[in-house]
Scaffold this motif. Structure first.
Motif, PDB file in Angstrom:
ATOM      1  N   SER A 253       1.663 -24.044  28.559  1.00 28.30           N
ATOM      2  CA  SER A 253       1.483 -24.549  29.739  1.00 28.30           C
ATOM      3  C   SER A 253       0.031 -24.714  30.195  1.00 28.30           C
ATOM      4  O   SER A 253      -0.104 -25.405  31.354  1.00 28.30           O
ATOM      5  CB  SER A 253       2.308 -23.784  30.731  1.00 28.30           C
ATOM      6  N   SER A 254      -0.997 -24.024  29.542  1.00 25.50           N
ATOM      7  CA  SER A 254      -2.367 -24.353  29.994  1.00 25.50           C
ATOM      8  C   SER A 254      -3.192 -23.781  28.821  1.00 25.50           C
ATOM      9  O   SER A 254      -2.842 -23.242  27.822  1.00 25.50           O
ATOM     10  CB  SER A 254      -2.848 -23.423  31.113  1.00 25.50           C
ATOM     11  N   ALA A 267       9.203 -34.416  30.364  1.00 26.53           N
ATOM     12  CA  ALA A 267       8.653 -33.974  31.677  1.00 26.53           C
ATOM     13  C   ALA A 267       7.617 -33.015  31.689  1.00 26.53           C
ATOM     14  O   ALA A 267       6.310 -32.920  32.071  1.00 26.53           O
ATOM     15  CB  ALA A 267       9.587 -33.912  32.768  1.00 26.53           C
ATOM     16  N   SER A 268       7.885 -31.921  31.100  1.00 25.15           N
ATOM     17  CA  SER A 268       7.162 -30.748  31.118  1.00 25.15           C
ATOM     18  C   SER A 268       5.918 -30.837  30.257  1.00 25.15           C
ATOM     19  O   SER A 268       4.985 -30.284  30.452  1.00 25.15           O
ATOM     20  CB  SER A 268       7.716 -29.536  30.741  1.00 25.15           C
ATOM     21  N   ARG A 271       3.519 -32.709  32.322  1.00 23.67           N
ATOM     22  CA  ARG A 271       2.996 -31.831  33.452  1.00 23.67           C
ATOM     23  C   ARG A 271       1.688 -30.744  32.924  1.00 23.67           C
ATOM     24  O   ARG A 271       0.569 -30.553  33.203  1.00 23.67           O
ATOM     25  CB  ARG A 271       3.817 -31.122  34.254  1.00 23.67           C
ATOM     26  N   ALA A 272       2.010 -30.231  31.578  1.00 19.88           N
ATOM     27  CA  ALA A 272       1.274 -29.247  31.010  1.00 19.88           C
ATOM     28  C   ALA A 272      -0.113 -30.135  30.339  1.00 19.88           C
ATOM     29  O   ALA A 272      -1.064 -29.701  30.691  1.00 19.88           O
ATOM     30  CB  ALA A 272       1.903 -28.826  29.742  1.00 19.88           C
ATOM     31  N   LEU A 274      -1.457 -32.822  31.888  1.00 14.93           N
ATOM     32  CA  LEU A 274      -2.201 -32.901  33.162  1.00 14.93           C
ATOM     33  C   LEU A 274      -2.719 -31.622  33.832  1.00 14.93           C
ATOM     34  O   LEU A 274      -3.915 -31.613  33.939  1.00 14.93           O
ATOM     35  CB  LEU A 274      -1.124 -33.411  34.325  1.00 14.93           C
ATOM     36  N   ALA A 275      -2.154 -30.603  33.613  1.00 11.39           N
ATOM     37  CA  ALA A 275      -2.879 -29.266  33.912  1.00 11.39           C
ATOM     38  C   ALA A 275      -4.014 -29.099  33.322  1.00 11.39           C
ATOM     39  O   ALA A 275      -4.985 -28.555  33.822  1.00 11.39           O
ATOM     40  CB  ALA A 275      -1.726 -28.041  34.035  1.00 11.39           C
ATOM     41  N   ASP A 278      -6.763 -31.407  34.179  1.00  9.01           N
ATOM     42  CA  ASP A 278      -7.409 -31.088  35.182  1.00  9.01           C
ATOM     43  C   ASP A 278      -8.387 -29.660  35.119  1.00  9.01           C
ATOM     44  O   ASP A 278      -9.399 -29.492  35.768  1.00  9.01           O
ATOM     45  CB  ASP A 278      -6.315 -30.665  36.493  1.00  9.01           C
TER      46      ASP A 278
END
Length: 374
Positions: A253-254, A267-268, A271-272, A274-275, A278
């Motif tokens: 996830s990061s 979807a996850s 999101r991952a 994008l995280a 960022d």
């Protein structure tokens, strides 16, 4: 102060070495296109030794090992170890093309030497030191890249305290973290253009570690018509063992997670991604245009000021520009009494010599210029 050569200057670097009488001093190493290597006293600019024919082709990179061994890599693909008088101690030809970088990790227990070549390979050696000098031995590992390596340096993992190789390569906007085991693995990669939608944003051509914070690097890019400079906080991935195979596709996830925690879905996954983007974007402190002109055939060079407040960059117009590390603005230009206007500045070195901050530049106008900076 300006020193003239009869041919193009290829590299400049400095390190502390021992002279023939055993006294310690700061040596300046200059290589030229006629295969010569010149050793000067960095404080007095006195020529100590000029080595002709040390290598069989022009020298593209130098490194000092334990203050008394000189490592050089050349266009022929050869890596050579010699003493500071120019007596050859060992040589290897494990690359088929230019060896553009030689780097040293001088661990007292297990030193390492790495070479990066235009055959898209990085070779790793465990040198042996004995009474007769130094020997490389066979490479204990080879890293194969998809494109040519641009920069390569050793760093130390902040938690595991293990050496790592930080690598950038042509046509990739990533920094790659490699272990230096007998079977090197990619710990991770850090995107320097995390929110770009272009296939290739730029090539990170020159990378230099901040002298006051080893977790920060300056990156000079191969962008045209002007070099761009990034000052980036390194996001070193965890030093984990290779993950166990699983029947489920698992999600990190990061960038810094030790263990994946969720079953992957579209979807996850988005999101991952994008995280991570960022986090990588937040690690970029400065992304600026240096106004240093260059072409696709230029060789970007960056050198930190010794106090870490700014970075010197080269250019194809005969100027050396200083970039403020906080604002990203051009804070000074080294021009008067230096290189010929409109000629390529090929290489840079910056540091302190005798308590005085200096910058040394070499160019295709056959000049080496010693700048006293403030």
């Amino acid at each position: 102060t300006t020193s003239a050569s009869s041919t193009n200057i290829l590299t400049v670097s400095a390190d502390t070495i021992f002279d023939t009488s055993g006294d310690e001093y700061q040596g300046l190493f200059i290589t030229t296109a006629d295969r010569r290597l010149h050793i000067l006293d960095a404080a007095t600019h006195v020529l100590k030794r000029s080595l002709a024919g040390l290598q069989d082709s022009p020298i593209l990179s130098t490194a000092i090992f334990r203050q008394r061994f000189l490592l050089t890599s050349a266009m022929s693909g050869q890596l050579l170890a010699s003493d500071l008088r120019g007596h050859t101690l060992d040589r290897r030809r494990d690359h088929s093309k230019y060896v553009v970088k030689v780097a040293v990790h001088d661990d007292p227990a297990q030193p390492l030497i790495a070479t990066a070549g235009w055959d898209c390979k990085i070779n790793l050696y465990r040198p042996v030191i004995n009474t007769s000098g130094i020997t490389f031995g066979e490479p204990f590992a080879t890293i194969t890249l998809q494109t040519k390596p641009e920069s390569m340096l050793f760093t130390v993992h902040p938690e595991a305290k293990q050496p790592l190789l930080l690598v950038s390569r042509t046509d990739s906007s990533f920094l790659y973290y490699y272990t230096v085991d007998s079977e090197p693995r990619v710990l991770g990669q850090q995107n320097l253009a995390p929110h770009s939608n272009a296939w290739v944003a730029f090539t990170p051509s020159a990378v230099a570690v901040c002298p006051t914070d080893p977790g920060v690097v300056a990156v000079g890019t191969g962008s045209v018509p002007h070099m761009k400079l990034l000052i980036v906080r390194l996001l070193v991935p965890p030093y984990e063992a290779p993950s166990r195979p699983s029947t489920l596709s698992r999600l990190r996830s990061s960038l810094l997670d030790d263990e994946p925690t969720a079953t992957e879905t579209q979807a996850s996954q988005a999101r991952a991604a994008l995280a991570i983007a960022d986090k990588e974007d937040a690690a970029i402190r400065i992304h600026c245009t240096t106004m240093s002109p260059q072409t696709p055939y230029s060789t970007p060079a960056v050198a930190w000021r010794p106090d870490g407040t700014g970075v010197w960059v080269n250019g194809d117009d005969g100027l050396v520009r200083g970039i403020d590390a906080v604002t990203g603005k051009v804070s000074g230009t080294l021009q008067e009494g230096g290189h010929e206007v409109g000629t390529k500045v090929r290489c840079l070195w910056a540091g302190e010599v005798g308590g005085q901050e200096v910058c040394v530049s070499g160019g295709f106008d056959h000049r080496v210029v010693f700048w006293k900076t403030k």
